[in-house]
Write an enzyme that holds these catalytic residues in place. Structure first.
Site, PDB file in Angstrom:
ATOM      1  CD  GLU A  98      66.038  23.048  29.663  1.00  0.00           C
ATOM      2  OE1 GLU A  98      65.852  22.546  28.544  1.00  0.00           O
ATOM      3  OE2 GLU A  98      67.138  23.048  30.236  1.00  0.00           O
TER       4      GLU A  98
ATOM      5  CD  GLU B 245      67.649  18.369  29.143  1.00  0.00           C
ATOM      6  OE1 GLU B 245      68.317  18.030  28.151  1.00  0.00           O
ATOM      7  OE2 GLU B 245      66.634  19.059  29.051  1.00  0.00           O
TER       8      GLU B 245
HETATM    9  C1  GCO Z   1      68.241  20.702  26.658  1.00  0.00           C
HETATM   10  C2  GCO Z   1      69.072  21.691  27.311  1.00  0.00           C
HETATM   11  C3  GCO Z   1      69.029  23.076  26.724  1.00  0.00           C
HETATM   12  C4  GCO Z   1      68.618  23.148  25.261  1.00  0.00           C
HETATM   13  C5  GCO Z   1      67.124  23.269  25.130  1.00  0.00           C
HETATM   14  C6  GCO Z   1      66.699  23.219  23.672  1.00  0.00           C
HETATM   15  O1  GCO Z   1      67.168  20.394  27.183  1.00  0.00           O
HETATM   16  O2  GCO Z   1      68.700  20.168  25.649  1.00  0.00           O
HETATM   17  O3  GCO Z   1      68.756  21.799  28.689  1.00  0.00           O
HETATM   18  O4  GCO Z   1      70.359  23.465  26.884  1.00  0.00           O
HETATM   19  O5  GCO Z   1      69.202  24.258  24.650  1.00  0.00           O
HETATM   20  O6  GCO Z   1      66.504  22.219  25.776  1.00  0.00           O
HETATM   21  O7  GCO Z   1      67.154  22.034  23.100  1.00  0.00           O
END
Ligand code: GCO
Length: 473
Positions: free
Chosen positions: A378, A170
């Protein structure tokens, strides 16, 4: 688009996994030579995180690794994506490797392999060594070379037994929450720096990719992007223009360089007056950034609906709810306001739950950027979990969320999208950045005072789903 897909069985080689990140779970921030990261600095800044929470201990995974490896083995998901803490490997972000830090990850990888779990490594999940931030961080082009050097060390140490690598997780968050809104480390509020950081992060990805390919034969290398459908609250031109700006900043500012080798014209125009901004782009950079990747990691949670700030009244009249705090759709200069649909269920993060939006974004990537393999790297949700008097954590909402999004994946697969796998965020409750420990995303409950792990109902549901490779009992 219906997310209830006719079929409930996944492709035969579908990769089931879970994902974590170093700063969110490891703790042990000053153990075995680890240096400070920007999140160590930021989380200790007064007011930066909920309740002043820090990752100093987090889930204490560093000391509980074997217990967590056994938990992963019990879960039965054949893949596990974790991130390497750069400051464990290079405490000051450059120079020779800190061997005890590398040894920890060697033990982690060997432990996964002994349990027949495929390790997937994220090289950067936001924990930049503080020393590099002191020298300019991602606003400085020098950090690109430091990341390539770091990649070479880690790939050299672990590339013999790890084949799947994600360069950056990200980069939008690193650039725009870290340097734009100040919600994340290093906590700066400067859109010109955020735009420059965007470029240097993408450049670092491209250089890292080359190092991975030079170091690891047949490596499978990609990047993980947080992608969201951005929708206008109404068909009015001003609302459509606002949604286009947010889509440009969140999605196209990363997808276009990676897959088309150019920044989107509207975003180049939008950021043209900022310094250093995208003026940092040098000849040849876009060729480096757009070097072909083997897969794209899609991190998906929720869609976003926006209106023009001048049309708040119309948005309310159209039935939307506008949280008073919603001054902008995450990034102030986009001149957009996020609006919420009162009839759509939200998670504990306030994120609207719409599984079909995952199908939408997977189809968009395939239709607009190419047919390369995709992984949902994710997906998950925070809910107000609690441990019942019987010691159970009944998180039916999380089961419903994941089930719905897996069906959304199946819908995309049936439409011909090459989705190769799905990783739940996350296997453990963990440090949720600015929210501290107040938001629980795990399939496993973590008691942060005792360190006890309690598999939730969703843990056992996911275990059965993985074993069956299907959503039907
Ligand atoms: C994100 C990160 C994670 C977060 C998860 C929940 O996407 O922000 O990769 O570290 O903890 O997504 O927000």
């Amino acid at each position: 688009m219906s997310t209830q897909h006719a079929f409930s069985t996944f492709p035969s080689r579908f990769v089931w996994g879970t994902k974590t990140a170093a700063y969110q779970i490891e703790g042990a921030v000053d153990v075995d030579g680890r240096g400070p990261s920007i999140w160590d600095t930021f989380s200790h800044r007064a007011g930066a995180t909920r309740n002043g929470d820090t990752g100093d201990i987090a889930c204490d995974h560093y000391h509980r690794m074997d217990e967590d490896l056994d938990l992963l083995a019990q879960l039965g998901a054949p893949a596990y994506c974790f991130s390497i803490a750069w400051p464990r490997v290079q405490p000051a972000g450059s120079g020779s490797a800190n061997q005890p830090g590398l040894d920890f990850y060697r033990r982690l990888v060997d432990g996964l392999l002994r349990r027949s779990i495929v390790p997937v490594i994220t090289l950067y999940h936001w924990d930049l060594p503080q020393t590099l931030e002191d020298a300019g961080g991602w606003v400085s082009r020098d950090t690109v070379g430091r990341f390539a050097d770091y990649t070479e060390i880690v790939a050299g140490a672990l590339g013999d037994t790890v084949n799947m690598w994600i360069t950056l997780n990200e980069p939008w968050c690193s650039a725009w929450l870290g340097y734009g809104t100040g919600e994340h480390a290093p906590g700066l509020r400067d859109h010109g720096r955020a735009a420059a950081a965007t470029h240097h992060l993408l450049l670092a990805h491209g250089e890292s990719l080359q190092v991975l390919r030079a170091t690891i034969p047949n490596v499978a290398a990609g990047i993980g992007l947080n992608l969201q459908p951005i929708r206008p609250a109404t068909d009015h031109d001003e609302d459509r223009a606002a949604s286009r700006r947010v889509d440009g900043n969140l999605n196209r500012l990363f997808l276009d360089p990676l897959f088309k080798g150019v920044y989107p014209a509207d975003m180049l125009d939008h950021y043209s007056g900022l310094a250093p901004g995208l003026a940092v782009v040098a000849d040849g950079d876009m060729d480096v950034i757009s070097r072909p990747i083997d897969f794209l990691g899609v991190n998906f949670y929720t869609p976003i609906t926006v209106c023009s700030p001048a049309r708040r009244a119309e948005a309310r009249a159209a039935g939307y709810w506008i949280p008073e705090a919603a001054s902008s759709a995450r990034v102030g200069d986009l001149n957009a306001v996020q609006v919420l649909r009162p009839d759509v269920t939200r998670t504990q993060m306030g994120w609207e739950i719409e599984p079909g939006a995952l199908t939408e974004i997977l189809l968009r990537v395939r239709d607009e950027y190419g047919t390369l393999p995709l992984y949902v790297t994710e997906n998950g949700a925070a809910f107000d979990d609690y441990v019942g008097t019987d010691g159970e954590v009944r998180d039916g909402e999380r089961i419903q969320y994941i089930d719905g999004h897996l069906r959304a994946v199946l819908t995309a697969v049936a439409a011909g999208v090459d989705v190769r796998g799905y990783f739940v965020w996350s296997v453990l409750d963990n440090f949720e950045w600015g929210h501290g420990f107040s938001k629980r995303f795990g399939l496993t409950w973590v008691d942060y005072s005792s360190g006890e792990r309690i598999p939730k109902a969703s843990f056992f549901w996911y275990q059965r789903t993985v074993r069956a490779n299907s959503l039907e009992p």
